[in-house]
Design an enzyme around this catalytic site. Structure first.
Site, PDB file in Angstrom:
ATOM      1  N   CYS A  11     -31.408  17.633   6.459  1.00 20.25           N
ATOM      2  CA  CYS A  11     -30.832  16.959   5.299  1.00 20.25           C
ATOM      3  C   CYS A  11     -29.839  15.859   5.651  1.00 20.25           C
ATOM      4  CB  CYS A  11     -30.155  17.985   4.389  1.00 20.25           C
ATOM      5  SG  CYS A  11     -31.293  19.213   3.695  1.00 20.25           S
ATOM      6  N   HIS A  40     -22.819  17.409  16.211  1.00 17.24           N
ATOM      7  CA  HIS A  40     -23.995  18.256  16.451  1.00 17.24           C
ATOM      8  C   HIS A  40     -23.579  19.495  17.243  1.00 17.24           C
ATOM      9  CE1 HIS A  40     -28.037  19.530  17.161  1.00 17.24           C
ATOM     10  NE2 HIS A  40     -28.576  18.398  16.760  1.00 17.24           N
ATOM     11  N   HIS A  60     -14.042   7.269  -3.368  1.00 13.21           N
ATOM     12  CA  HIS A  60     -15.133   8.057  -3.947  1.00 13.21           C
ATOM     13  C   HIS A  60     -15.740   8.965  -2.872  1.00 13.21           C
ATOM     14  CE1 HIS A  60     -14.912   5.192  -7.283  1.00 13.21           C
ATOM     15  NE2 HIS A  60     -14.957   4.231  -6.371  1.00 13.21           N
ATOM     16  N   HIS A  93     -23.357  15.800  -0.178  1.00 18.57           N
ATOM     17  CA  HIS A  93     -24.731  16.282  -0.121  1.00 18.57           C
ATOM     18  C   HIS A  93     -24.948  17.390  -1.142  1.00 18.57           C
ATOM     19  CE1 HIS A  93     -28.528  17.764   1.233  1.00 18.57           C
ATOM     20  NE2 HIS A  93     -28.027  18.880   1.713  1.00 18.57           N
ATOM     21  N   HIS A  98     -28.159  18.915 -10.567  1.00 17.60           N
ATOM     22  CA  HIS A  98     -28.733  19.402 -11.818  1.00 17.60           C
ATOM     23  C   HIS A  98     -29.962  18.591 -12.218  1.00 17.60           C
ATOM     24  CE1 HIS A  98     -29.013  19.776 -16.265  1.00 17.60           C
ATOM     25  NE2 HIS A  98     -28.702  21.032 -16.020  1.00 17.60           N
ATOM     26  N   ASN A 116     -32.070  19.386  -4.802  1.00 13.02           N
ATOM     27  CA  ASN A 116     -31.789  19.011  -3.417  1.00 13.02           C
ATOM     28  C   ASN A 116     -33.006  18.258  -2.889  1.00 13.02           C
ATOM     29  OD1 ASN A 116     -31.385  18.822  -0.677  1.00 13.02           O
ATOM     30  ND2 ASN A 116     -30.709  20.939  -0.411  1.00 13.02           N
TER      31      ASN A 116
END
Length: 466
Positions: A166, A245, A336, A340, A369, A373
């Site tokens: 992702c 990572h 802002h 994710h 909503h 995802n």
């Protein structure tokens, strides 16, 4: 100073100015425009149809049904998210490679085509192509498929990323940023999505059933450039980007992993140790990016508060005397927060960790909503929400945070180059957001299952009523 001295001084300064200009050019990375993918309304996944999909999985018993019910109700996902066509054809148990390619072609043809047309950038003007589709690896590659569809140049530089999860879209941006440092006056196309068709899980392992509840069809195409003459047309400029990572850790590596279950069904395992792995990666990432984006006064305030608390703990045996742990106020450096949409719990946890208000996390909640995802493309739907709400003004800074298998946490900060109008994927229904009631109607329709005793078993031919 006479004219000769002035002339000699200018001769000395010119090479220095040239080096400074070259260094600035290497760091220049603009987003010219982006396009998020929205399938047709016939692909919306309603509560009723979601129940039919669950009913079609003959591997599930009441225990699994109850788990799915609880997961969907608490997921933060509404009734207007999108699923691939093979689900509506009733073929999720027998999806093929062709289904995955059809899913990708729909996105490539609609979103990439629309983006190229709107920006006036022709396929022949693309110097660099970076594609990240984690769960579908083909030969020829998906990047080669795009080159073939749009007949790009023979010398286009190509990078095809797979298995990056992702957080892959920021990895793609980092690839572009690094290439821009050695290639002046270039245009790059980043294509980010996920293929759900060949990866629909049909087993009964709860850790793998979560993916079916959260992941939905989506994608985004982004055009980036380092051309100075396009700076005035750009939407955002990249300020900094940090990648973390933790793949060397066995726990972090295995917390999000594609593998077979005991019955041979392939799915994405989401382990119980995932929140801990995500927290560690998140903290390490913040430690590196915070000094780059926060004002000096905030860093000094945080260090002072941290040392004061340490002294209080040393002077007193009562832990309460030390007070709360020192926290950094990221709002002093950014305006802002683009989070994710990994799930409601993910958004809640990040918001709490950063001390964000409901206004700050609203874009991520509403995106989850409305679109679910959508893997690596989720960030761009959140960004589009902010734009559609006319929140993004010239000079504002946007903090993007993403997580992915590995385990990874990648983040970056964009500066808004000009006031944005918000003509994007949210157009036509943005006025209906934010929604006050995000409750999923699954409990209303199927709540009776939640009341059944765990020892109760379903007959083989049982079907959940509509």
């Amino acid at each position: 100073m006479d004219l000769i001295d002035l002339f000699l001084s200018l001769l000395f300064l010119l090479p220095l100015l040239h080096l400074l200009r070259a260094a600035y050019d290497r760091r220049r990375c603009y987003i010219l425009d982006y396009e998020c993918y929205k399938p047709g309304d016939e692909r919306k996944l309603s509560t009723k149809f979601s129940g039919e999909i669950i009913r079609r999985n003959k591997q599930l018993g009441l225990y699994e049904y109850k788990f799915l019910l609880k997961t969907i109700v608490s997921s933060g996902i509404g009734e207007e998210t999108y699923a691939p066509q093979m689900v509506f054809d009733g073929r999720e148990a027998s999806a093929t490679l062709a289904d995955g390619l059809v899913e990708m072609d729909e996105f490539f043809l609609e979103s990439v085509g629309a983006l190229l047309k709107r920006t006036g950038v022709g396929p022949a003007e693309i110097d660099l192509l970076v594609v990240n589709i984690s769960m579908l690896s083909t030969a020829p590659s998906l990047s080669s498929r795009i080159i073939n569809l749009y007949k790009m140049r023979d010398d286009v530089k190509v990078y095809n990323l797979a298995g990056m999860g992702c957080s892959a879209s920021l990895i793609a941006v980092n690839v572009v940023e690094n290439v821009f440092r050695c290639r002046k006056d270039s245009v790059a196309l980043v294509v980010t999505s996920e293929s759900l068709s060949p990866n629909w899980y049909m087993g009964k392992d709860r850790s793998k059933m979560l993916a079916n509840c959260l992941f939905r069809t989506g994608g985004c195409a982004v055009i980036l450039t380092n051309k100075a003459e396009l700076a005035d047309r750009a939407m955002f400029r990249l300020k900094t980007l940090v990648r973390t990572h933790h793949g060397a850790s066995d726990d972090a590596y295995s917390c999000c992993e594609q593998k077979e279950d005991a019955d041979g069904f392939v799915g994405v395992h989401l382990g119980k140790n995932l929140p801990k792995a995500a927290t560690r990666a998140f903290v390490d990432n913040l430690k590196e990016i915070a000094p780059r984006i926060l004002p000096v006064r905030e860093i000094l305030r945080f260090l002072a508060a941290k040392n004061l608390r340490r002294l209080r703990r040393r002077w007193s045996k009562d832990p309460a005397v030390a007070g709360r742990p020192a926290a950094i106020n990221f709002k002093t450096g950014v305006d802002h927060f683009c989070l994710h949409t990994g799930g409601k719990a993910v958004i809640d946890a990040i918001g709490q960790s950063l001390g964000l208000s409901e206004h700050d996390v609203e874009p991520a909640r509403m995106t989850l909503h409305r679109f679910g995802n959508t893997s690596a493309s989720s960030l761009w739907y959140v960004l589009a929400y902010m734009e559609a709400k006319r929140r993004l003004k010239k000079g504002d800074k946007v903090f993007m945070i993403s997580f992915g298998a590995g385990f990874k946490c990648n983040s970056c900060v964009w500066e808004v180059v000009r006031d944005l109008k918000g003509d994007n994927v949210w157009k036509g229904f943005i006025n209906g957001y934010p929604k006050k009631n995000l409750a999923n109607p699954f409990m209303e329709k199927f709540g009776w299952l939640h009341e059944q005793d765990d020892s109760f078993s379903l007959p083989d031919d049982y079907q959940i009523p509509d």
